[in-house]
Write a protein that holds these residues in place. Sequence first.
Motif: not given
Length: 229
Positions: A1-8, A168-170, A199-211
Amino acid sequence: MICGLDVDSVAKAEALVTRLGDSVTFYKIGYQLVFNGGLPFAQDLARSGKKIFLDMKLHDIGNTVTKAVEAIAGMGMTFLTVHAFPQTMRAAVEGARGSDLKILAVTVMTSYDDADLAEAGYRQSVSELVAQRVAQAMSIGVPGLILSPEEAVSTRNKVGDSMLLVTPGVRPAGSDSGDQKRVMTPGDAIRAGADHLVVARPIVAAPDPKAAAEAIQAEIAAAAESVPV
């Protein structure tokens, strides 16, 4: 898995990387972070032992692409994206020659569907244009492709083990697809033949990104066990 660091901001990226810890070893850094000071941060992450996918989607005249890729090849990045136009792909392959940098050719953006291609002047469907660009990338010697999970099966059948397929698109089941139009769950994408999932938003925007990251990694591992060797 590659985590997208889609932050500003780099500060947000640093906080997320710290929070994710050893649950993520591979990160994607694209325009949003690069243009907010993220390129030195990407190099720092690479020096710390993380793998970095620099998602720049280069597309320009050949000499410009070659020189840009040569520069990026010296930064310690693992993957770099270019658009899958033949001249651009040839220039990128030349720029990466002799380095460890792997070029990934973007076939058709996962936010596009047939109507979007028609609006842009293409007569082919998404699947037809992807097939054409896959064949061109193979002939040029590009090591990997960016494509939606929907095209992974047909592409894997065509390229065998000769190319990396990065999708992408996962989206985990139940997640909002956002602006993506051709999506699949992590497990289904692996079973379809993908090597790496972005995978970006499902991790970055999650209440618990690590989980969230660990749950996706577990789904990938389970799916990989079911794929015939």
